[in-house]
Enzyme design. Sequence first.
Site, mmCIF file in Angstrom:
data_model
loop_
_atom_site.group_PDB
_atom_site.id
_atom_site.type_symbol
_atom_site.label_atom_id
_atom_site.label_comp_id
_atom_site.label_asym_id
_atom_site.label_seq_id
_atom_site.Cartn_x
_atom_site.Cartn_y
_atom_site.Cartn_z
ATOM 1 N N HIS A 1 2.786 14.506 -0.400
ATOM 2 C CA HIS A 1 3.166 14.346 1.014
ATOM 3 C C HIS A 1 4.624 14.767 1.216
ATOM 4 C CE1 HIS A 1 -0.489 12.408 2.372
ATOM 5 N NE2 HIS A 1 -0.346 11.357 1.592
ATOM 6 N N HIS B 113 0.161 11.872 -5.792
ATOM 7 C CA HIS B 113 -0.364 11.913 -4.420
ATOM 8 C C HIS B 113 0.773 11.781 -3.395
ATOM 9 C CE1 HIS B 113 -3.280 11.057 -1.163
ATOM 10 N NE2 HIS B 113 -2.295 10.305 -0.698
ATOM 11 N N GLU B 114 1.611 10.785 -3.609
ATOM 12 C CA GLU B 114 2.687 10.534 -2.635
ATOM 13 C C GLU B 114 3.717 11.664 -2.629
ATOM 14 O OE1 GLU B 114 2.187 8.464 -0.464
ATOM 15 O OE2 GLU B 114 0.619 7.309 -1.442
ATOM 16 N N GLU C 135 -3.397 15.064 2.701
ATOM 17 C CA GLU C 135 -3.849 14.162 1.643
ATOM 18 C C GLU C 135 -4.197 14.906 0.354
ATOM 19 O OE1 GLU C 135 -3.389 11.117 1.864
ATOM 20 O OE2 GLU C 135 -2.986 11.037 4.020
ATOM 21 N N HIS D 79 0.857 -1.198 0.000
ATOM 22 C CA HIS D 79 0.000 0.000 0.000
ATOM 23 C C HIS D 79 0.892 1.248 0.000
ATOM 24 C CE1 HIS D 79 -3.798 2.110 0.358
ATOM 25 N NE2 HIS D 79 -3.087 3.014 0.999
ATOM 26 N N ALA D 80 0.653 2.140 -0.971
ATOM 27 C CA ALA D 80 1.541 3.280 -1.185
ATOM 28 C C ALA D 80 1.596 4.199 0.035
ATOM 29 C CB ALA D 80 1.057 4.076 -2.393
ATOM 30 N N HIS E 168 -6.533 0.519 5.562
ATOM 31 C CA HIS E 168 -6.500 1.507 6.643
ATOM 32 C C HIS E 168 -7.129 1.022 7.946
ATOM 33 C CE1 HIS E 168 -5.868 3.479 2.835
ATOM 34 N NE2 HIS E 168 -5.347 4.522 3.448
ATOM 35 N N TYR F 129 -9.259 11.558 4.037
ATOM 36 C CA TYR F 129 -9.442 11.442 2.581
ATOM 37 C C TYR F 129 -10.762 12.064 2.140
ATOM 38 C CZ TYR F 129 -5.709 8.058 3.321
ATOM 39 O OH TYR F 129 -4.539 7.447 3.694
HETATM 40 O O1 X8Z Z 1 -4.161 5.442 1.086
HETATM 41 C C1 X8Z Z 1 -4.104 6.281 0.217
HETATM 42 C C2 X8Z Z 1 -2.758 6.786 -0.280
HETATM 43 C C3 X8Z Z 1 -1.739 6.825 0.791
HETATM 44 S S1 X8Z Z 1 -2.052 8.035 1.979
HETATM 45 C C4 X8Z Z 1 -2.266 5.885 -1.380
HETATM 46 N N1 X8Z Z 1 -5.238 6.726 -0.369
HETATM 47 C C5 X8Z Z 1 -6.554 6.252 0.038
HETATM 48 C C6 X8Z Z 1 -6.758 4.794 -0.316
HETATM 49 O O2 X8Z Z 1 -5.986 4.247 -1.091
HETATM 50 O O3 X8Z Z 1 -7.719 4.188 0.193
HETATM 51 C C7 X8Z Z 1 -5.327 7.751 -1.400
HETATM 52 C C8 X8Z Z 1 -6.773 7.862 -1.748
HETATM 53 C C9 X8Z Z 1 -7.541 7.106 -0.702
HETATM 54 ZN ZN ZN Z 2 -1.846 9.991 1.259
#
Ligand code: X8Z
Ligand code: ZN
Length: 615
Positions: A388, A384-385, A412, A354-355, A514, A524
């Site tokens: 940050h 997105h990354e 975010e 997960h990024a 998450h 988010y």
């Molecule tokens: O988790 C993330 C990022 C890292 S903060 C990749 N996002 C959420 C997800 O993947 O559920 C970005 C958008 C929503």
């Molecule tokens: Zn993020």
Amino acid sequence: MMRHVFKPALKSASLIAIGLALAACGPAKTTIDPDAIAMEERAIEARAFLDDAESQIAAKSHIAAQAYWDQATNITPETSAAAAQQGAEFTKLVVSLANASKDFDVSELPPAEARKLQILRSGITLPAPSREGAAEELADITTKLDATYSTGKFMFQGREIDLLEASRIIQESRDPEELKAVWEGWHSIAAPMAPDYTRMVEIANEGARELGYPSLDQMWLSNYDMPPAQMEAEVQRLWSQVEPLYKELHCYTRGRLNSYYGEAVQPAAGPIRADLLGNMWAQQWSGVYDILQTDTPGPSYDLSERLNEKGYTPLQMVQTAEAFFTSLGLQALPQTFWERSMITKPEGREVVCHASAWDLDDFEDVRIKMCTQVNAEDFQTVHHELGHNYYQLAYRNQDHLYKNGAHDGFHEAIGDFVALSITPEYLEQIGLITAEEKPGADADTALLLNTALDKIAFLPFALSVDSWRWDVLSGETAPENYNQSWTDIRLKNQGIIPPGPRPADAFDPGAKYHIPGNTPYLRYFLSFIMQFQFHKAACEQAGWEGPLHRCSIYGNKEVGRRFEEMMEAGMSQPWPDTLEKFTGTREMDGSAIIEYFDPLMVYLKEENAGQSCGW
Ligand code: X8Z
Ligand code: ZN
């Protein structure tokens, strides 16, 4: 617990006297206000306490961050144990400082000290109580949950597959049986997490109560410069602005899926089957754009295909994202970023795919960790990354407790805001499409639909994740109802249902990163609203007069300067101050996202006319 507080009263009295003399314009007065002296003395004590706390936290967090990085990029029993140990030590330190900070009455301190103490108290995501062994147990559980998710695999058609492959099938397959099997397979990896998750909730709530919060959800909601109840009302207000558009999008999507799959798979009325939407969690739906596309003209290219045809590598995708930031006048990323980031999935070891973006030393050692694939989704994610990382670099000169986003939604939103400028015009500028391929205004509805499938469909998902979690943390949802509550909340907000009945031991929320990863999700939701506010403000600063979705701030140094200024402030002031400086408004507001999609709303209403929408 007032360590390192040596300032004698005499010193502060003289400071106040000097202050008064300087402030007064009339004849010098020698009277001294005893209340002001007392306030200044308390401020000096608080400052000394905070200076010390900040340097201790900074030192420990760097050690812990390194251990977590080592684990996330190489999951083994040893790296997990080391991460858990450092995590426990860090939690113990912060909890002890947060408890010690209770000696200060924030209502009797100047705003700067009061703000830092408040951040110190409410800023821990998962607090452990201070009793012996609690921090260790909590850290063991969270490290284990994270590793279970990240190494999750299941059997599909006689072989073992992981989330990367499962996600690809969910996006590409159009066989409802196969989709159902993959959806159920991935969700099965979460069932074993339920007991650990339940225990974790107990411990963290005990920690939250020790710090003076009724439960952890209230502590999380205390990080927005307003009382928790007011913040919850804000969230509802924002959602009610966008909900009508979501309802139309849902109705339209259901209709297209019904035409494609038929009544037996996707009925024309009621909720949508969650596995038909091209994403494991039905959080973003552009993966099935081919089924959902409008009958108006659309762009002639597909960004994923185009990136591949042009031979883009994951590294080049990151370099392209960096080039966007530098076009705004921001600095190039440090050399160490390129040496230390994990940009693709390494062979032969388990990693957290997960990024995420990291800041290892709170100064310049920023990195990303991704299992980047060459497609449009990950092109978005690299921006997105880097958002940050650029935020982290921008606020690096702030005091430690202010090294953070104005609130977590800002953090975010940064990279996504930049990525909203990936317009056809921009793609042409960087040579991904030719001038002839650049879609004209007649393609606007199609372009907007594609974006809405990601940005609008996401909002009720984001709301659901933390609605579920707040109920769990507050005790409103008991462990035996965890799964039913998840299904119910998703049905209510998103209008979706699982592809079939769920097993008694299912723990479906655990199949979303998450939840086992313990990353709050409200951020988010806020980001997806605010990134459009930022975009609109930036386009106005740039003097843009066309439709918002055609505006790109690429190369605009003046916008970049104001953008960097916003980021430099970090968490040093209440977020409305930061928002106001960049956008001119002090409120989060859904009107920019509504304006952005307005032409689509018109189209969807026409398409849905005569249907009974809703579920
Ligand atoms: O988790 C993330 C990022 C890292 S903060 C990749 N996002 C959420 C997800 O993947 O559920 C970005 C958008 C929503
Ligand atoms: Zn993020």
